[in-house]
Design an enzyme around this catalytic site. Sequence first.
Site, PDB file in Angstrom:
ATOM      1  N   ASP A  39       0.810  -1.222   0.000  1.00 17.73           N
ATOM      2  CA  ASP A  39       0.000   0.000   0.000  1.00 17.73           C
ATOM      3  C   ASP A  39       0.843   1.272   0.000  1.00 17.73           C
ATOM      4  O   ASP A  39       2.051   1.245   0.235  1.00 17.73           O
ATOM      5  CB  ASP A  39      -0.901   0.026   1.240  1.00 17.73           C
ATOM      6  N   LYS A  61      -3.351   3.477  -2.578  1.00 20.02           N
ATOM      7  CA  LYS A  61      -4.504   4.357  -2.760  1.00 20.02           C
ATOM      8  C   LYS A  61      -4.286   5.611  -1.927  1.00 20.02           C
ATOM      9  O   LYS A  61      -3.936   5.538  -0.754  1.00 20.02           O
ATOM     10  CB  LYS A  61      -5.796   3.678  -2.281  1.00 20.02           C
ATOM     11  N   MET A 176      -8.459   9.348   8.749  1.00 17.91           N
ATOM     12  CA  MET A 176      -8.531   9.961   7.423  1.00 17.91           C
ATOM     13  C   MET A 176      -9.722  10.911   7.283  1.00 17.91           C
ATOM     14  O   MET A 176     -10.444  10.892   6.294  1.00 17.91           O
ATOM     15  CB  MET A 176      -8.603   8.879   6.339  1.00 17.91           C
TER      16      MET A 176
END
Length: 521
Positions: A39, A61, A176
């Site tokens: 990731d 991502k 996030m």
Amino acid sequence: MSDTKRGIVFLVGAGPGDPGLITVRGAECLGRAEALVYDYLANPRLVELAPADCERIYVGKKAGAHTLKQEEINALLVARCREGKRVVRLKGGDPFVFGRGGEEALALREAGCAFEVVPGVTAGVAAPAYAGIPVTHRGLTSTVTFVTGHEDPGKAESDIDWETLARGSGTLVFYMGVSNLRGIAARLIELGRRADTPAALIRWGTWPAQETLTGTLENIAERAEAAAFKPPAVTVVGEVVSLREQLSWFETRPLFGRRIVVTRSRAQAGELSRRLEALGAEVIEFPVIRIAPPEDPAPLKTAVDRTAQGQYQWIVFTSVNGVDAFFETLRGRGVDARALHGARICAIGPATCARVREQGLGVDLMPAEYVAESMADAFARLGVPKGARFLLPRADIARSFLPKALEGMGAVVDEVVAYRTVLDTPPGAENLPGMLRAGAVDAVDTVDAVTFTSSSTVRNFAKIVGEDCLRGIGEKVLLASIGPETTKTLREFTTAAIHQAAEYTMDGLAELLVRELGKVR
């Protein structure tokens, strides 16, 4: 599940960023991986733990940029598993905490693929801890809730029980949620949380680029916008944030937030890197040299045989590499340190002395300063009997000063090439010049210092990044030299300030960086 006859996928939590937070099991899986799917938030240092022949596939991502859709990642894992490979799916934080690891595990189960889950340290605990904020604390709160920050707090049907979150007094950690921060804060206040509840944003938690911004529910969004605070970040809401002033530790280290390039060989960069990381720096290992065996090993073998025959009165080591090469050749001839027949040993500095002692031998002479001139002075004071035989196992590019000085004292000197220092081109070499020229634009994209530990690191660095680049970075980037010869070589390429360690060792270089970058700060 047995993984001996078929493929298996390990869903491994990479932790929040600091590579030291990977679990022992996670590191074991990485070390045996045949395919690695990783990731955006996985530290590159962890990716390097995989074997050299491991297939590496980036599927990161970040906001507005997805390499692969989740369904495509699932299919990729299934495909590699069906090829019979040991697959590591390296996911930031913990695979099952807002990591979509459950979805990947279900896809593997439905496809009949074996899998194992290796939990990781989640950012919701680690980032606050590195910011000096315990998520629970006796007398303040005994509960903590982890909440996704991706969901719009104003949407009609929510998966989040906002009323319960607002009415409680426990710690809230939003993952996030920077883009939704204003809405999150307003929703909590609207439903009953006090507007003066302490709040904190932690960006790049546990990384050397970590940033922490504090305020209250009422003003944290305004402060974040004013500071242009960007993801990735976690938001902490609760009385525990007030403990940061007393408990902050990570951001107070002397080199915190500094990005330093280490140009030593791959095999030796770790020593300096660990010192600098312990002081808070982010280290970019950029090995510009590689230690290689001599093109012709015969002279070193002959010298070792002569040593075993008792022909040398002194063996002089001017580097750790020389020690390693000599004793490796000695063992290759079927003998060990007992074959030195009382030859006395001189070593140029603490690291070289330590490596000699690892062979079970003492050091008879070490100069006051760790340069060839000081070594020659030490022998002049000691006295060299006429005709005494000296062996100098050294690099192919070593200076001629010392053997000439010893010969001038009446010694017979055998200088042999024990190893070669050759040009190495590190990964990402094309990106470094831009980072060096960037100045103080963005802490994530700039370099604060470059360290040089030998003349060869200077010359090879100039070849890789370009002489013009090295010549032009001195005003923005601190040039740190380990000693006089390295400084002299640097001066051939730049007129900028060169900072030289007071003690010509790795510790001296680290002390120099603390002193000089502290001034800049």
